[in-house]
Every structure is written in structure tokens, then in C-alpha cells.
Motif scaffolding. Structure first.
Motif, PDB file in Angstrom:
ATOM      1  N   ALA A   1       0.804  -1.302   0.059  1.00  0.00           N
ATOM      2  CA  ALA A   1       0.042  -0.181   0.140  1.00  0.00           C
ATOM      3  C   ALA A   1       0.772   1.429   0.145  1.00  0.00           C
ATOM      4  N   GLN A   2       1.827   1.290   0.796  1.00  0.00           N
ATOM      5  CA  GLN A   2       2.981   2.342   0.749  1.00  0.00           C
ATOM      6  C   GLN A   2       3.489   2.517  -0.535  1.00  0.00           C
ATOM      7  N   ILE A   3       4.055   1.467  -0.969  1.00  0.00           N
ATOM      8  CA  ILE A   3       4.458   1.663  -2.407  1.00  0.00           C
ATOM      9  C   ILE A   3       3.700   2.071  -3.424  1.00  0.00           C
ATOM     10  N   ALA A   4       2.337   1.617  -3.470  1.00  0.00           N
ATOM     11  CA  ALA A   4       1.430   2.007  -4.449  1.00  0.00           C
ATOM     12  C   ALA A   4       1.051   3.636  -4.351  1.00  0.00           C
ATOM     13  N   GLU A   5       1.020   3.976  -3.163  1.00  0.00           N
ATOM     14  CA  GLU A   5       0.857   5.629  -2.967  1.00  0.00           C
ATOM     15  C   GLU A   5       1.954   6.248  -3.286  1.00  0.00           C
ATOM     16  N   THR A   6       3.163   5.577  -3.017  1.00  0.00           N
ATOM     17  CA  THR A   6       4.419   6.453  -3.236  1.00  0.00           C
ATOM     18  C   THR A   6       4.657   6.655  -4.895  1.00  0.00           C
ATOM     19  N   VAL A   7       4.346   5.548  -5.541  1.00  0.00           N
ATOM     20  CA  VAL A   7       4.546   5.867  -7.146  1.00  0.00           C
ATOM     21  C   VAL A   7       3.405   6.214  -7.796  1.00  0.00           C
ATOM     22  N   GLY A   8       2.296   7.030  -6.987  1.00  0.00           N
ATOM     23  CA  GLY A   8       1.484   7.536  -7.755  1.00  0.00           C
ATOM     24  C   GLY A   8      -0.193   6.898  -7.892  1.00  0.00           C
TER      25      GLY A   8
ATOM     26  N   ARG B   1      -3.561   5.758  -6.198  1.00  0.00           N
ATOM     27  CA  ARG B   1      -4.515   6.200  -5.163  1.00  0.00           C
ATOM     28  C   ARG B   1      -4.963   5.024  -4.549  1.00  0.00           C
ATOM     29  N   HIS B   2      -5.284   4.010  -5.113  1.00  0.00           N
ATOM     30  CA  HIS B   2      -5.913   2.816  -4.591  1.00  0.00           C
ATOM     31  C   HIS B   2      -5.122   1.506  -4.801  1.00  0.00           C
ATOM     32  N   THR B   3      -4.738   0.788  -3.612  1.00  0.00           N
ATOM     33  CA  THR B   3      -3.980  -0.316  -3.738  1.00  0.00           C
ATOM     34  C   THR B   3      -4.335  -1.372  -4.406  1.00  0.00           C
ATOM     35  N   PRO B   4      -5.701  -1.863  -4.564  1.00  0.00           N
ATOM     36  CA  PRO B   4      -6.041  -2.988  -5.301  1.00  0.00           C
ATOM     37  C   PRO B   4      -5.890  -2.457  -6.836  1.00  0.00           C
ATOM     38  N   TYR B   5      -6.255  -1.251  -7.267  1.00  0.00           N
ATOM     39  CA  TYR B   5      -5.928  -0.797  -8.640  1.00  0.00           C
ATOM     40  C   TYR B   5      -4.668  -1.058  -8.914  1.00  0.00           C
ATOM     41  N   PHE B   6      -3.567  -0.643  -8.060  1.00  0.00           N
ATOM     42  CA  PHE B   6      -2.147  -0.751  -7.954  1.00  0.00           C
ATOM     43  C   PHE B   6      -1.773  -2.060  -8.420  1.00  0.00           C
ATOM     44  N   SER B   7      -2.489  -3.174  -7.597  1.00  0.00           N
ATOM     45  CA  SER B   7      -1.904  -4.638  -7.600  1.00  0.00           C
ATOM     46  C   SER B   7      -2.325  -5.092  -8.982  1.00  0.00           C
ATOM     47  N   SER B   8      -3.695  -4.983  -9.282  1.00  0.00           N
ATOM     48  CA  SER B   8      -4.180  -5.437 -10.680  1.00  0.00           C
ATOM     49  C   SER B   8      -3.118  -4.835 -11.699  1.00  0.00           C
ATOM     50  N   CYS B   9      -2.835  -3.476 -11.932  1.00  0.00           N
ATOM     51  CA  CYS B   9      -2.163  -3.092 -12.904  1.00  0.00           C
ATOM     52  C   CYS B   9      -0.839  -3.777 -13.069  1.00  0.00           C
ATOM     53  N   PHE B  10      -0.297  -4.081 -11.608  1.00  0.00           N
ATOM     54  CA  PHE B  10       1.139  -4.531 -11.575  1.00  0.00           C
ATOM     55  C   PHE B  10       0.997  -5.898 -11.990  1.00  0.00           C
ATOM     56  N   LYS B  11       0.098  -6.766 -11.658  1.00  0.00           N
ATOM     57  CA  LYS B  11       0.045  -8.100 -12.191  1.00  0.00           C
ATOM     58  C   LYS B  11      -0.151  -8.288 -13.784  1.00  0.00           C
TER      59      LYS B  11
ATOM     60  N   ALA C   1       3.525  -7.130 -14.882  1.00  0.00           N
ATOM     61  CA  ALA C   1       4.500  -8.110 -14.619  1.00  0.00           C
ATOM     62  C   ALA C   1       4.198  -9.655 -14.827  1.00  0.00           C
ATOM     63  N   GLY C   2       2.919  -9.819 -14.851  1.00  0.00           N
ATOM     64  CA  GLY C   2       2.715 -11.288 -14.802  1.00  0.00           C
ATOM     65  C   GLY C   2       2.534 -11.998 -13.542  1.00  0.00           C
ATOM     66  N   ILE C   3       2.941 -11.263 -12.420  1.00  0.00           N
ATOM     67  CA  ILE C   3       2.790 -11.778 -11.039  1.00  0.00           C
ATOM     68  C   ILE C   3       2.320 -10.633  -9.997  1.00  0.00           C
ATOM     69  N   SER C   4       1.800 -11.049  -8.788  1.00  0.00           N
ATOM     70  CA  SER C   4       1.550  -9.910  -7.960  1.00  0.00           C
ATOM     71  C   SER C   4       2.813  -9.251  -7.415  1.00  0.00           C
ATOM     72  N   PRO C   5       2.273  -7.857  -6.686  1.00  0.00           N
ATOM     73  CA  PRO C   5       3.619  -7.353  -6.281  1.00  0.00           C
ATOM     74  C   PRO C   5       4.378  -8.265  -5.116  1.00  0.00           C
ATOM     75  N   LEU C   6       3.434  -8.973  -4.231  1.00  0.00           N
ATOM     76  CA  LEU C   6       4.142  -9.689  -3.222  1.00  0.00           C
ATOM     77  C   LEU C   6       5.044 -10.801  -3.774  1.00  0.00           C
ATOM     78  N   ARG C   7       4.509 -11.606  -4.860  1.00  0.00           N
ATOM     79  CA  ARG C   7       5.105 -12.619  -5.675  1.00  0.00           C
ATOM     80  C   ARG C   7       6.538 -12.341  -6.121  1.00  0.00           C
ATOM     81  N   PHE C   8       6.372 -10.829  -6.813  1.00  0.00           N
ATOM     82  CA  PHE C   8       7.589 -10.407  -7.439  1.00  0.00           C
ATOM     83  C   PHE C   8       8.483 -10.130  -6.250  1.00  0.00           C
ATOM     84  N   ARG C   9       8.202  -9.572  -5.288  1.00  0.00           N
ATOM     85  CA  ARG C   9       9.024  -9.554  -4.245  1.00  0.00           C
ATOM     86  C   ARG C   9       9.710 -10.757  -3.612  1.00  0.00           C
ATOM     87  N   LYS C  10       8.805 -11.696  -3.318  1.00  0.00           N
ATOM     88  CA  LYS C  10       9.357 -13.011  -3.042  1.00  0.00           C
ATOM     89  C   LYS C  10      10.495 -13.773  -3.791  1.00  0.00           C
TER      90      LYS C  10
END
Length: 287
Positions: free
Chosen positions: A252-259, A261-271, A274-283
Motif C-alpha cells: 500500500a505504501q509503495i502504491a501511494e508513493t509511485v502515484g 491512489r488505490h492499492t487494489p487498482y495498483f495490484s491489478s495493474c502490476f499483475k 509483470a505477470g505476477i502480484s507485487p508480493l510474489r514479485f518481491r518474494k
């Protein structure tokens, strides 16, 4: 004399690698030797006289202050002997990455790419005249002087001088060939990178850059084959990738920092991107 001009595009990393430097002098009747598939780049920097040279079916008459980059996989030959004393520096360098030849009018399309890769495309005019010839000759002579110093000292200084010369060649070529659309696209790109965390729109870009939003969109499409908002979206996601690796911040903090507004929308765009979720990318980069 060749009537067309080309850009040699080198996608980095890797970077071009300096090999050797020298000076050649021909008297009247002398001429450049014929060479085929040399396997390395050969940069000629003219000091005096006229050198008559060709590469495959293209011919040049090189005079003081002009440069020519001979390609590693072509046939180079003299078209006629020199009329008078002719002097030039030559620099041999290698490049193991992808390179291509394109017309000057072709717009570069730098990939946003992974931010930790620090990708860039060098664009060197194959043939050009240098406005700061005296300064370049001073650097080239410094190249020559370093050849007689110990290897450990000469290596770093010559590589630095070499990269500086390539930068001058690229800057000189861009000043002569950059279109108004390309210049505005580059300004737009720089502004987006500097303010990507803000709430940017085509209208705020227009206000900041003092151009109509439709014209900015058209210039970005012409130069980078994407709209400003497309570029902003991908750049934000690439910065998010970097933060997922370099920090332990919550998504949520990363989503807000990069611009975003909404974490679920960020996670959807990221997946989707990148083909995977933000948490799986980090893992995948975690121990």
C-alpha cells in the motif's frame, strides 16, 4: 560523396570498449588500406588533408574536423589516393551488444525497461563534422600520451576519455538531427520522470510544458510510440518494482508513493504488467 547519413545505434549494457588509438599520416599518393570484416569498430577523426574512403557502396571525402565510424562487418577501401598530406587519428573499439544502422530521421524508442538495468541506446552519427575540433584533438593527443604510461593507469583514463568522445559524438549528432517533436517528447519524458509521483494528466503536462495537450500526445507517439499517460503508467510500475526489491515497505505504501491512489487498482495493474502480484514479485528476490 555519400548523400545520406546514418546513425549507429548501440543498446547498452554492455558498453562500447576501447581497444587502441593511433595516428596515421599519408603523403600525396598514400591511401587507406582495404579491409574486410575487421571485427571491431574503427573511428576515424580527421586532422588535416582529405581522405577518400568508402564502405561497401557508400563513399566519403573526409576533411579536417570530420569523423567517420567504419563498421566491423563491412568492406572498407580507398576510392583514390590522397592529393596532399593527410593526417587522422583512429580509435578501435569493440561492442558485444546489439547494434544496428538506421537513418537519422528514425526516432529512437528507448524501452522503459527494468530500472536496475540502467538501459540506454547510444546513437552515434556514422559521418559528421565536429564543431569543437580543437578540443577533440587535445583529447585524442591525450589518448596517445596515455599509451606510453603504465597499463593500470592508462586503462581507466583511456576508457574515460573514450566514453567522453562518444558522448560528444552523440550530442553533436542529436543537435543536428533532433526534430521539434523529438525535443518536446524528450522534455515530456524528463518531466514525467521528475514528477511521476504527482497527479499528472495531459492537461497538467500541457500547462507545465506550454504546449497543447494534443500536440504533446502526438509528439510522444511519434517519438516513443506511446502516449504520455502510457509512459507514466509503465514508469510508475517500474519504480514500484525497484521499491519492492530495495525496501520492505508494505504494498500500500509503495502504491501511494509511485502515484496510485488505490492499492487494489495498483495490484491489478502490476499483475497485468509483470505477470505476477507485487508480493510474489518481491518474494522471488527474497532469501
Amino acid at each position: 560523396m555519400s548523400s545520406t547519413s546514418s546513425l549507429i545505434r548501440m543498446e547498452i549494457p554492455p558498453v562500447p570498449y576501447f581497444i587502441a588509438v593511433g595516428m596515421t599520416a599519408f603523403g600525396p599518393g598514400g591511401q587507406h588500406p582495404n579491409r574486410r570484416n575487421l571485427g571491431i569498430f574503427d573511428l576515424i577523426w580527421m586532422v588535416k588533408g582529405v581522405l577518400y574512403i568508402a564502405e561497401e557502396d557508400r563513399q566519403w571525402e573526409l576533411s579536417e574536423g570530420q569523423t567517420l565510424l567504419l563498421l566491423p562487418d563491412r568492406f572498407h577501401y580507398a576510392t583514390k589516393p590522397c592529393d596532399a598530406e593527410t593526417v587522422f587519428y583512429w580509435i578501435h573499439f569493440d561492442f558485444t551488444g546489439d547494434w544496428s544502422v538506421t537513418e537519422e530521421s528514425a526516432a529512437p524508442v528507448p524501452p522503459i525497461g527494468q530500472p536496475w538495468a540502467n538501459r540506454y541506446t547510444i546513437q552515434i552519427p556514422q559521418y559528421t563534422a565536429q564543431p569543437s575540433s580543437a578540443m577533440a584533438q587535445h583529447q585524442l593527443q591525450r589518448f596517445m600520451d596515455l599509451s606510453s604510461e603504465n597499463r593500470s593507469n592508462a586503462f581507466w583514463n583511456q576508457q574515460q576519455l573514450f566514453m567522453d568522445l562518444l558522448r560528444k559524438l552523440e550530442e553533436g549528432g542529436r543537435k543536428g538531427s533532433a526534430s521539434p517533436a523529438m525535443k518536446l517528447a524528450e522534455k515530456t519524458e524528463a518531466y514525467i520522470k521528475q514528477h511521476y509521483q504527482a497527479d499528472l494528466t495531459n492537461e497538467t503536462l500541457a500547462e507545465a510544458l506550454h504546449f497543447h495537450p494534443n500536440y504533446i500526445v502526438r509528439c510522444m507517439k511519434e517519438a516513443y510510440h506511446c502516449t504520455p499517460m502510457d509512459y507514466l503508467h509503465e514508469y510508475r510500475l517500474e519504480q514500484a518494482k525497484l521499491m519492492l526489491i530495495k525496501t520492505e515497505w508494505p504494498v500500500a505504501q509503495i502504491a501511494e508513493t509511485v502515484g496510485f491512489r488505490h492499492t487494489p487498482y495498483f495490484s491489478s495493474c502490476f499483475k497485468k504488467y509483470a505477470g505476477i502480484s507485487p508480493l510474489r514479485f518481491r518474494k522471488q528476490y527474497s532469501s
